[in-house]
Design an enzyme around this catalytic site. Structure first.
Site, PDB file in Angstrom:
ATOM      1  N   ASP A   7      73.718  36.325 -48.506  1.00  0.00           N
ATOM      2  CA  ASP A   7      75.033  36.485 -49.125  1.00  0.00           C
ATOM      3  C   ASP A   7      75.392  35.172 -49.814  1.00  0.00           C
ATOM      4  O   ASP A   7      75.414  34.118 -49.170  1.00  0.00           O
ATOM      5  CB  ASP A   7      76.104  36.778 -48.065  1.00  0.00           C
ATOM      6  CG  ASP A   7      75.900  38.131 -47.380  1.00  0.00           C
ATOM      7  OD1 ASP A   7      74.936  38.838 -47.734  1.00  0.00           O
ATOM      8  OD2 ASP A   7      76.700  38.466 -46.494  1.00  0.00           O
ATOM      9  N   ASP A  48      81.544  51.364 -46.865  1.00  0.00           N
ATOM     10  CA  ASP A  48      82.095  50.489 -45.830  1.00  0.00           C
ATOM     11  C   ASP A  48      83.140  51.282 -45.071  1.00  0.00           C
ATOM     12  O   ASP A  48      84.049  51.845 -45.687  1.00  0.00           O
ATOM     13  CB  ASP A  48      82.764  49.266 -46.468  1.00  0.00           C
ATOM     14  CG  ASP A  48      81.763  48.368 -47.181  1.00  0.00           C
ATOM     15  OD1 ASP A  48      80.584  48.400 -46.806  1.00  0.00           O
ATOM     16  OD2 ASP A  48      82.174  47.645 -48.102  1.00  0.00           O
TER      17      ASP A  48
END
Length: 247
Positions: A14, A137
Site C-alpha cells: 500500500d 468493502d
C-alpha cells in the site's frame, strides 16, 4: 482460466506519498511506514509471493492516481518475473484501467467506480477479459464506498453476484471492521460471498495469524491479501503459504 490455480497468500504493498504504509481501520493518517515500495515488492517476490497487491492509497482517497511513479517502478522491477500484479486506488475509468493493464499490470481493482458506474466493469472486460477485480468493502454487513465513508445498503453477497454478471474476473472482499487491526477475520462473511459467485474471491482484512489464513482458505477464498501481519513479522510469507498448502 482461474487466476489462482492454488490458494495464494498475497502481500499488500500500500503506497502513500511514495512510501509503503499500513492504515488502521481505513483511517488516513493512522499509517505506519515501511519504506520503499520497490524494495518491499522485491522482498516479497524473493520470499515466494506469486502475486502482489498494490494500492495507491492517495489515489483511493483523492479519486485520481497519485503514486503512479512508485507503482510504475514496482511494475518495472518485478512485473517481468512471472509475478502477478494487481492495483487498486483511484482507477475511475475504463480508459485509465486499460492504460494500466497495458503498462504491465495483470489485474485492476475497481471499488468506488464499480459501485457508481457498473458498466465500467463490462467495458474493461471486453478488451481485457478477466482482468477486473471488483473490490467490495463491508462494514457492519453492508457495502461501503469512497474510502469507507459512505454506506450503500447493499449486501456483499448480492453485490458480488451483480458484478460477476457484469464480467468481474474476481471479487476482492474486505471486512473494514477488522482492517489493519490484527484482530482476526470474519469467516462467515467470506463464506457468504464465496457461496454467491463462481469467480475467485480474494479475502482481505484482519488477518493476524497463520490460523486466520487457513480459515480463509477453508471458507473457500481463492487467495488472501495480508498486510500488517507480514510487515509486523507476526508470521512469514513462507509460513503462511506452507500452512495454507497443508504442509
Amino acid at each position: 482460466m482461474s487466476h489462482f490455480p492454488s490458494f495464494e497468500v498475497i502481500p499488500a504493498v500500500d503506497v502513500q506519498d511514495g512510501e509503503v504504509v499500513q492504515l488502521v481501520g481505513g483511517e488516513r493518517g493512522t499509517g505506519k511506514r515501511y519504506g520503499d515500495p520497490v524494495e518491499a515488492a522485491e522482498r516479497w517476490t524473493e520470499a515466494g509471493a506469486e502475486t502482489l497487491h498494490l494500492v495507491d492509497l492517495d489515489g483511493a482517497f483523492e479519486g485520481e492516481r497519485v503514486n503512479a511513479d512508485a507503482i510504475e517502478a514496482v511494475v518495472e522491477s518485478v512485473g517481468g518475473d512471472g509475478v502477478g500484479l494487481q492495483l487498486g486506488g483511484g482507477i475511475r475509468t475504463a480508459e485509465g484501467a486499460r492504460e494500466l493493464l497495458e503498462l504491465g499490470l495483470d489485474r485492476v481493482i475497481l471499488g468506488t467506480a464499480a459501485v457508481e458506474t457498473p458498466e465500467i466493469v463490462a467495458d474493461i472486460d471486453e478488451t481485457h477479459p478477466g482482468s477486473v477485480v471488483v473490490s467490495l468493502d463491508a462494514k457492519d454487513g453492508e457495502v461501503v464506498v469512497s474510502g469507507w465513508t459512505e454506506g450503500t445498503g447493499l449486501d456483499p453477497a448480492e453485490a458480488a453476484t451483480r458484478y460477476e454478471e457484469l464480467g468481474a474476473g474476481a471479487i476482492l472482499f474486505t471486512n473494514v471492521d477488522v482492517e489493519g487491526q490484527l484482530e482476526g477475520i470474519d469467516r462467515d462473511a467470506v463464506e457468504s460471498v464465496v457461496a454467491a459467485v463462481d469467480v475467485p474471491v480474494i479475502a482481505s482484512g484482519g488477518v493476524a495469524s497463520v490460523d486466520d489464513v487457513v480459515a480463509l482458505r477453508d471458507a473457500g477464498a481463492a487467495a488472501v491479501v495480508v498486510g500488517t501481519a507480514l510487515y509486523e513479522g507476526q508470521f512469514t510469507l513462507r509460513e503462511a503459504q506452507a500452512a495454507a498448502d497443508g504442509n
